[in-house]
Design a protein around this motif. Structure first.
Motif, short mmCIF file in Angstrom:
data_model
loop_
_atom_site.label_atom_id
_atom_site.label_comp_id
_atom_site.label_asym_id
_atom_site.label_seq_id
_atom_site.Cartn_x
_atom_site.Cartn_y
_atom_site.Cartn_z
N LEU A 13 52.61 26.89 42.07
CA LEU A 13 51.87 28.14 42.24
C LEU A 13 50.69 28.22 41.28
O LEU A 13 49.59 28.66 41.66
CB LEU A 13 52.81 29.32 42.04
CG LEU A 13 53.81 29.60 43.15
CD1 LEU A 13 54.69 30.78 42.78
CD2 LEU A 13 53.10 29.88 44.46
N PHE A 14 50.90 27.80 40.03
CA PHE A 14 49.81 27.84 39.05
C PHE A 14 48.66 26.93 39.49
O PHE A 14 47.49 27.31 39.46
CB PHE A 14 50.33 27.41 37.69
CG PHE A 14 49.29 27.43 36.61
CD1 PHE A 14 48.89 28.62 36.01
CD2 PHE A 14 48.69 26.25 36.18
CE1 PHE A 14 47.93 28.63 35.02
CE2 PHE A 14 47.73 26.26 35.19
CZ PHE A 14 47.34 27.46 34.61
N GLY A 15 49.01 25.71 39.92
CA GLY A 15 47.97 24.80 40.39
C GLY A 15 47.27 25.31 41.63
O GLY A 15 46.05 25.15 41.78
N LEU A 16 48.02 25.95 42.52
CA LEU A 16 47.42 26.49 43.73
C LEU A 16 46.43 27.60 43.42
O LEU A 16 45.33 27.65 43.98
CB LEU A 16 48.52 27.00 44.67
CG LEU A 16 48.08 27.54 46.02
CD1 LEU A 16 47.44 26.45 46.86
CD2 LEU A 16 49.27 28.14 46.76
N VAL A 17 46.79 28.50 42.51
CA VAL A 17 45.89 29.59 42.14
C VAL A 17 44.64 29.05 41.46
O VAL A 17 43.51 29.49 41.74
CB VAL A 17 46.62 30.61 41.24
CG1 VAL A 17 45.64 31.64 40.71
CG2 VAL A 17 47.74 31.30 42.02
N VAL A 18 44.82 28.08 40.54
CA VAL A 18 43.66 27.49 39.85
C VAL A 18 42.72 26.83 40.85
O VAL A 18 41.49 27.00 40.79
CB VAL A 18 44.13 26.48 38.78
CG1 VAL A 18 42.95 25.69 38.24
CG2 VAL A 18 44.83 27.21 37.64
N ILE A 82 38.70 35.69 50.49
CA ILE A 82 39.30 34.82 51.51
C ILE A 82 40.06 33.67 50.86
O ILE A 82 41.18 33.34 51.26
CB ILE A 82 38.20 34.29 52.46
CG1 ILE A 82 37.61 35.45 53.27
CG2 ILE A 82 38.76 33.21 53.38
CD1 ILE A 82 36.43 35.03 54.15
N ALA A 83 39.47 33.06 49.82
CA ALA A 83 40.13 31.92 49.17
C ALA A 83 41.44 32.34 48.51
O ALA A 83 42.47 31.66 48.65
CB ALA A 83 39.18 31.30 48.13
N VAL A 84 41.44 33.45 47.79
CA VAL A 84 42.66 33.91 47.11
C VAL A 84 43.70 34.35 48.14
O VAL A 84 44.91 34.13 47.96
CB VAL A 84 42.32 35.04 46.14
CG1 VAL A 84 43.59 35.65 45.54
CG2 VAL A 84 41.43 34.53 45.01
N THR A 85 43.26 34.98 49.24
CA THR A 85 44.21 35.40 50.29
C THR A 85 44.91 34.20 50.91
O THR A 85 46.13 34.21 51.12
CB THR A 85 43.50 36.21 51.37
OG1 THR A 85 42.91 37.38 50.78
CG2 THR A 85 44.47 36.65 52.45
#
Length: 350
Positions: A13-18, A82-85
């Motif tokens: 999850l951390f890598g995905l958010v970054v 859009i990217a964060v969603t």
């Protein structure tokens, strides 16, 4: 690709958010570079028109006016949103998948102890939970098998002294005492048989399949009628998914309970889009309202309405309730307004 992926849910999850934030900033930066004065979109000459009013000054060197800064900010915020969603949707799905897998396995375990184990995949936490669940399933199965072996041993060991006692009673001079002892031994034997049957029924594994409820209920009624009992069926129903032997045992116990204490039984079927209701009504005295919940516990008999001398050891309703639960259904009891007891089995269709 999987070799470079973090092994924990937190790491993924951390890598995905970054990555989502980094990608959104890169896209926003590219948009600003493209729309900024002097950028690629600003190098094209604006079309000239002789119809322009002389009081409107043209941009120097014939270049297009730069877009207002507010438009660029809105475009950047939209790209980031859009990217964060997308990242949040993917992350939530990644978190929910192992939880859904565990929930599905737990539901199957409640229906069948022989269901296949969960595949150990996904992040470290999901693999650990799957491993613990599979170990728990193996332990429960081993305990059930040990209980079955214990039941077989108890059945043999207890019947032997009961048989010796029964033979010894025949030599007693006092016939009244002998008769009372024979009755006690007979009741003990009946309780032993009923208890062993109850426990074996709990441990029985059975596969889910599509059941023709109409044929099953008609068969239960016909078997009871062949034994000289007054049993009738009202209503029609469509097939349903369930455990046929467990459901047959549930209905057999309810009908046996109805004809034993209520002289006759009427089975009524009420079908619906979300559930199927099977009611068994007798013509007996019913059960006191304050004892309805208690009467479904093992070995409980209500002396006011359930005669001890008429047979049974108080396991019929307990077996019916447990077998209904195995079919994801519910058993409830209520006294009928015109007299008698109504046992209702509600089976879900989802």
């Amino acid at each position: 690709m999987k070799r470079f992926m973090p092994d924990t849910v937190f790491g993924r999850l951390f890598g995905l958010v970054v990555l989502a934030v980094l990608a959104s900033h890169i896209l926003v930066f590219a948009v600003f570079i493209n729309l900024a004065p002097g950028g690629p979109s600003a190098e094209r000459p604006a079309p000239q028109s002789s119809a322009l009013r002389p009081d409107r000054a043209q941009p120097p060197d014939g270049l297009r006016r730069p877009p207002p800064p507010l438009n660029g900010m809105l475009i950047g915020l939209l790209i980031q949103f859009i990217a964060v969603t997308v990242a949040a949707w993917y992350g939530a799905r990644m978190l929910a998948r192992p939880i859904q897998q565990l929930a599905s396995a737990a539901e199957k375990l409640g229906d069948n102890l022989s269901s296949p184990p969960i595949e150990e995949q996904g992040p470290r936490e999901a693999r650990s939970a799957s491993r613990v669940f599979n170990r728990m399933q193996d332990n429960v199965r081993a305990q059930i098998e040990a209980r079955e072996r214990f039941l077989a041993a108890v059945s043999h060991d207890l019947r032997t002294p009961l048989t010796r006692m029964k033979l010894s009673i025949e030599s007693l001079a006092d016939t009244d005492v002998g008769e009372r002892l024979r009755n006690d031994i007979g009741e003990m034997t009946s309780m032993l048989d009923a208890t062993l049957s109850y426990l074996r029924g709990e441990a029985q594994d059975e596969a889910w399949q599509r059941i023709d409820i109409q044929s099953l209920v008609d068969s239960v009624a016909e078997d009871a009628q062949e034994n000289g009992n007054q049993v009738s069926v009202i209503g029609q129903t469509e097939p349903i998914e369930g455990l046929p032997h467990a459901l047959r045992r549930c209905l057999d116990n309810l009908v046996d309970n109805a004809v034993r204490y209520g002289e006759a039984a009427t089975l009524s079927l009420t079908d619906g889009p979300s559930s199927l209701v099977i009611e068994v009504r007798d013509k007996g005295p019913g059960i006191p309202e304050n004892r309805i919940a208690q009467v479904m516990e093992p070995f409980v008999r209500i002396e006011d309405s359930r005669n001890r001398n008429s047979g049974g050891v108080g396991l019929g309703l307990s077996i019916a309730r447990d077998t209904a639960h195995r079919n994801r259904g519910e058993l409830s009891l209520r006294n009928a307004p015109g007299g008698g007891l109504i046992a209702r089995v509600t089976l879900p269709r989802d």
